[in-house]
Enzyme design. Structure first.
Site, PDB file in Angstrom:
ATOM      1  NE  ARG A   5      76.378  41.153  65.039  1.00 55.14           N
ATOM      2  CZ  ARG A   5      76.337  40.494  66.182  1.00 55.14           C
ATOM      3  NH1 ARG A   5      75.232  39.859  66.534  1.00 55.14           N
ATOM      4  NH2 ARG A   5      77.379  40.457  66.990  1.00 55.14           N
ATOM      5  CE  LYS A  23      75.347  39.458  73.659  1.00 54.38           C
ATOM      6  NZ  LYS A  23      75.614  39.620  72.222  1.00 54.38           N
ATOM      7  CE1 TYR A  60      41.252  31.099  77.087  1.00 55.42           C
ATOM      8  CE2 TYR A  60      43.566  30.780  77.688  1.00 55.42           C
ATOM      9  CZ  TYR A  60      42.349  31.415  77.882  1.00 55.42           C
ATOM     10  OH  TYR A  60      42.221  32.366  78.863  1.00 55.42           O
ATOM     11  CG  ASP A  82      48.872  34.928  83.667  1.00 49.68           C
ATOM     12  OD1 ASP A  82      49.847  35.673  83.465  1.00 49.68           O
ATOM     13  OD2 ASP A  82      47.703  35.243  83.396  1.00 49.68           O
ATOM     14  NE  ARG A 125      83.721  39.781  71.585  1.00 48.58           N
ATOM     15  CZ  ARG A 125      84.418  39.784  70.445  1.00 48.58           C
ATOM     16  NH1 ARG A 125      85.578  40.440  70.379  1.00 48.58           N
ATOM     17  NH2 ARG A 125      83.977  39.145  69.378  1.00 48.58           N
ATOM     18  CB  CYS A 139      46.994  29.931  79.784  1.00 50.48           C
ATOM     19  SG  CYS A 139      45.916  28.508  79.576  1.00 50.48           S
ATOM     20  CG  HIS A 184      81.060  38.566  66.888  1.00 46.34           C
ATOM     21  ND1 HIS A 184      81.385  38.177  68.165  1.00 46.34           N
ATOM     22  CD2 HIS A 184      79.913  37.918  66.573  1.00 46.34           C
ATOM     23  CE1 HIS A 184      80.472  37.323  68.609  1.00 46.34           C
ATOM     24  NE2 HIS A 184      79.571  37.136  67.653  1.00 46.34           N
TER      25      HIS A 184
END
Length: 393
Positions: free
Chosen positions: A142, A45, A274, A324, A228, A322, A172
């Site tokens: 859940r 997942k 910044y 990027d 699992r 930042c 679970h």
């Protein structure tokens, strides 16, 4: 071939995925269980926890997994469209209106509601049966049924309906990755009792499963017909606390790297990034890296003592990260284009996923998941580049 793969992406920041490590991790668990006849579900997942769902699925199947787990129907459909034919279970909720689609693609779904089953029947009237796994909530809070009478009613409904194939029963664990196992014991005993409901009514399902990575690694004697394998198939311990309790060594499969885009010497008193939150204390060599929070490398890395590795040495982040780009302080002048390791091994030094998680006060699961898709994934098998995935190309 190698040059063609290198031309599949056009930036100097990338993730390296070791497919052989994934295969070995799954193989080690398979070997632990093969004499018990217990099958391994590889959980892929969230795009294989950021590693790549399709690629991780293929590697896990080579390693001995026979079943795949995903969170949502979309993820299962993607695997089918890419040619995966092995059984797949959707661990989250699927809309009842999509039951026929799931059935047509031979995708099993999780069920935990009689109302859902009745709604799904209306769209399955003229279709092949839908494989379902009944989810019990034994303490996670859940998805899942809690009441024994309701579990009995739903089980009988599935068993007696021609529209459903009762393929599995599962739960679970909430605390299997903790040293204290009292709550885990309570959940396990409750699940054993709930599974007897099916036995008492003569209902047999192929797959009964409760063990996640932590439980599968720590308590192999308590497995049912399937376990699992999620976080640990990628070479990561479910928690730092139990790392020393694992039955075999896990091999991390994920490394994050970039390069020096620019190197410059700044005099004392120069502000960086910044907010001008960092000011050079003397003449300093500053390197700019082409990675930022849009890539999933969030700003907290620069406020919590974060470092990278360059030529085997640590270099700290300076100033705010930042969108990027980000900056590091170098111990000496370095050549532009020099490889910088954010996660992984550099010479005799390493920065592990656990190191990064500790820095950010989170868990190792989260780190690879948030590295965005605009960071290309390079897949290696036995040390050789096998494929490249760059979704934004």
């Amino acid at each position: 071939m190698q040059s063609e793969l290198m031309n599949a992406y056009y930036r100097d920041t990338w993730v390296e995925i070791n497919l052989t490590a994934i295969e070995r991790n799954v193989r080690s668990l398979y070997e632990l269980y093969k004499d018990k006849g217990t099958e391994v579900m590889a959980v892929v997942k969230a795009d294989g926890y950021g590693h790549g769902a399709y690629e991780a699925a293929q590697a896990s199947l080579v390693g001995g997994a026979t079943f795949l787990g995903v969170a949502i129907l979309d993820e299962a459909i993607e695997l089918r469209r890419k040619g995966i034919t092995e059984p797949i279970l959707v661990l989250g909720r699927t809309r009842p209106t999509d039951a026929a689609l799931a059935a047509s693609m031979k995708i099993a779904v999780t069920v935990f509601s009689l109302t859902w089953l009745k709604e799904a029947e209306t769209v399955l009237k003229s279709n092949e049966p839908l494989s379902v796994h009944l989810k019990c909530d034994t303490g996670m809070g859940r998805l899942g049924l809690i009441d024994q009478a309701e579990i009995e009613t739903v089980s009988l409904f599935i068993h007696q309906s021609e529209h459903f194939d009762f393929e599995g029963l599962y739960t679970h664990f909430a605390t299997a990755d903790e040293i204290e196992i009292e709550y885990y014991d309570e959940q396990f005993q409750q699940f054993k009792e709930l599974s007897k409901i099916l036995e008492d009514h003569g209902i047999s399902v192929p797959y009964v499963h409760c063990a996640n990575s932590a439980a599968a690694l720590r308590f192999p004697e308590r497995a049912f017909s399937m376990v699992r394998f999620g976080i640990s198939m990628y070479g990561l311990s479910p928690s730092p606390e139990i790392k020393e309790l694992l039955p075999f060594k896990l091999e991390p499969a994920f490394a994050l790297k970039t390069t020096l885009a620019q190197v410059k010497k700044l005099p004392e008193g120069k502000a960086i990034s910044y907010g001008a939150t960092y000011v050079t204390k003397q003449d300093e060599w500053i390197g700019t890296l082409p990675i930022g929070y849009a890539d999933g490398w969030i700003r907290s890395h620069s406020t919590n003592g974060g470092t990278v590795l360059i030529d085997g040495e640590e270099a700290p982040f300076v100033g705010r990260i930042c969108m990027d780009q980000c900056m590091i302080r170098l111990s000496a002048q370095k050549h532009e284009g020099t490889v910088v390791t954010l996660i992984g091994v550099d010479q005799s030094s390493s920065i592990t996923m656990d190191d990064v998680a500790k820095r950010l006060e989170t868990i190792n699961y989260e780190i690879p998941c948030v590295i965005s898709k605009r960071v290309p994934r390079l897949y290696y098998r036995d040390g050789i580049l096998a494929s490249v995935k760059n979704p934004i190309q």
